[in-house]
Write a protein that holds these residues in place. Structure first.
Motif, mmCIF file in Angstrom:
data_model
loop_
_atom_site.group_PDB
_atom_site.id
_atom_site.type_symbol
_atom_site.label_atom_id
_atom_site.label_comp_id
_atom_site.label_asym_id
_atom_site.label_seq_id
_atom_site.Cartn_x
_atom_site.Cartn_y
_atom_site.Cartn_z
ATOM 1 N N VAL A 97 -4.304 3.277 4.879
ATOM 2 C CA VAL A 97 -5.334 3.081 3.853
ATOM 3 C C VAL A 97 -6.381 4.188 3.973
ATOM 4 O O VAL A 97 -6.562 4.757 5.041
ATOM 5 C CB VAL A 97 -6.019 1.695 4.003
ATOM 6 N N THR A 147 -15.405 -2.482 1.302
ATOM 7 C CA THR A 147 -13.994 -2.772 1.569
ATOM 8 C C THR A 147 -13.222 -1.552 1.092
ATOM 9 O O THR A 147 -13.819 -0.591 0.617
ATOM 10 C CB THR A 147 -13.554 -4.072 0.858
ATOM 11 N N THR A 148 -11.891 -1.577 1.230
ATOM 12 C CA THR A 148 -11.110 -0.400 0.847
ATOM 13 C C THR A 148 -11.157 -0.259 -0.666
ATOM 14 O O THR A 148 -10.610 -1.079 -1.388
ATOM 15 C CB THR A 148 -9.663 -0.559 1.351
ATOM 16 N N PHE A 200 -0.959 2.358 0.912
ATOM 17 C CA PHE A 200 -1.786 1.553 0.000
ATOM 18 C C PHE A 200 -2.242 2.481 -1.123
ATOM 19 O O PHE A 200 -3.060 3.374 -0.902
ATOM 20 C CB PHE A 200 -2.976 1.010 0.779
ATOM 21 N N LEU A 233 -6.971 -10.473 -4.466
ATOM 22 C CA LEU A 233 -6.201 -11.547 -5.125
ATOM 23 C C LEU A 233 -6.775 -12.917 -4.791
ATOM 24 O O LEU A 233 -7.212 -13.173 -3.659
ATOM 25 C CB LEU A 233 -4.726 -11.478 -4.705
HETATM 26 N N1 PXP Z 1 -4.289 -4.952 1.408
HETATM 27 C C1 PXP Z 1 -5.034 -3.918 1.854
HETATM 28 C C2 PXP Z 1 -4.364 -2.610 2.055
HETATM 29 C C3 PXP Z 1 -6.397 -4.084 2.152
HETATM 30 O O1 PXP Z 1 -7.126 -3.033 2.585
HETATM 31 C C4 PXP Z 1 -6.971 -5.364 2.032
HETATM 32 C C5 PXP Z 1 -8.399 -5.582 2.402
HETATM 33 O O2 PXP Z 1 -8.540 -5.449 3.775
HETATM 34 C C6 PXP Z 1 -6.153 -6.411 1.576
HETATM 35 C C7 PXP Z 1 -4.820 -6.174 1.254
HETATM 36 C C8 PXP Z 1 -6.665 -7.804 1.428
HETATM 37 O O3 PXP Z 1 -7.675 -7.828 0.471
HETATM 38 P P1 PXP Z 1 -8.510 -9.146 0.258
HETATM 39 O O4 PXP Z 1 -9.238 -9.412 1.543
HETATM 40 O O5 PXP Z 1 -9.426 -8.780 -0.867
HETATM 41 O O6 PXP Z 1 -7.549 -10.241 -0.080
#
Ligand code: PXP
Length: 252
Positions: free
Chosen positions: A96, A104-105, A135, A200
């Motif tokens: 990422v 956050t990302t 990602f 999500l």
């Molecule tokens: N996938 C990736 C690559 C992420 O960076 C994150 C956040 O850390 C998530 C999924 C999960 O996102 P959320 O916490 O918004 O469900």
């Protein structure tokens, strides 16, 4: 043809966020990982950030040692993280982008501009038997670039779609879902395994779960938010039900 099974990876970062707010040991993200698995998670995801704002090195070590489901290690491609991931050898590493100042990302990896930097890291992870996912933004040309880089998996960034759902804007939702669907179909056609995640919720997960190429969703914040009121097992069961309804084409 029935859709293939859809896995749920539970991200435990925000259990560590809450723990770190008081600097002690509770709540324990590894305990949350065990509870998530008992409630039906197919795997656990955790992001060791450069600033260690939530998950810390000892959490990652314990997750690697203690859990009996696949561990997906989210990481920026830095020398430090490469050293840790190659030592721990988790099931998977999700690469990422990372900026210190972000909450956050915020966007997908720039796998075109960052090609020179990413290619050797992907090759080393592949050679170590760590399944690499990138990602990325859900764009067709990005799928081509991911394939060319030799990564077996992409995780499509669902953040923009989820923002459209929160805004309640049907046109933006339509556009973002079409973007996700095109990228998933193109990437799947290239032989990439397709995952999706970020932002999500029970409300937004259905149409993403309905995309037949999507094999895994990684979800954290919404599950932990719901767990405060209902407990983690109920939150996970609710998310799974929404995923399955979406997959079966019965989402509202
Ligand atoms: N996938 C990736 C690559 C992420 O960076 C994150 C956040 O850390 C998530 C999924 C999960 O996102 P959320 O916490 O918004 O469900």
């Amino acid at each position: 043809m029935p859709a293939s099974p859809l896995r749920l990876g539970v991200n435990v970062d925000h259990v560590a966020t809450l723990r770190n707010a008081r600097g002690g040991t509770m709540p324990d993200p590894v305990r949350a990982a065990h509870a998530a698995i008992a409630a039906g998670a197919d795997g656990i995801t955790a992001h060791l950030r450069e600033d260690r704002r939530h998950i810390r090195d000892a959490d990652m070590e314990r997750l690697r040692r203690e859990i009996d489901r696949p561990l997906n290690f989210e990481m920026a491609v830095t020398d430090e993280m490469m050293g840790i991931v190659l030592r721990l050898k988790p099931h998977a590493a999700c690469l990422v982008p990372e900026k210190r100042e972000e909450r956050t990302t915020e966007g997908g990896l720039d796998i075109i501009g960052g090609r020179e930097h990413l290619a050797p890291a992907i090759a080393r992870l592949n050679a170590a038997g760590v399944r690499v996912s990138l990602f990325v933004e859900p764009e067709v040309h990005v799928m081509d670039a991911a394939r060319a880089l030799g990564a077996p998996v992409v995780e499509l960034h669902t953040g923009t779609y989820c923002e459209a759902v929160i805004a309640g804007d049907p046109e933006r939702i339509r556009v973002e879902l079409a973007r996700l669907a095109r990228a998933a179909a193109h990437g799947g056609g290239l032989g990439l395994e397709i995952h999706a995640g970020h932002g999500l919720t029970v409300e937004s997960v259905g149409p993403v779960a309905a995309l037949p190429q999507v094999r895994e969703l990684n979800i954290g914040h919404a599950l932990m938010a719901e767990a405060i009121f209902d407990g983690l097992p109920a939150a996970i069961r609710g998310m799974r039900a929404a995923m399955e309804a979406g997959r079966a084409g019965t989402a509202a």
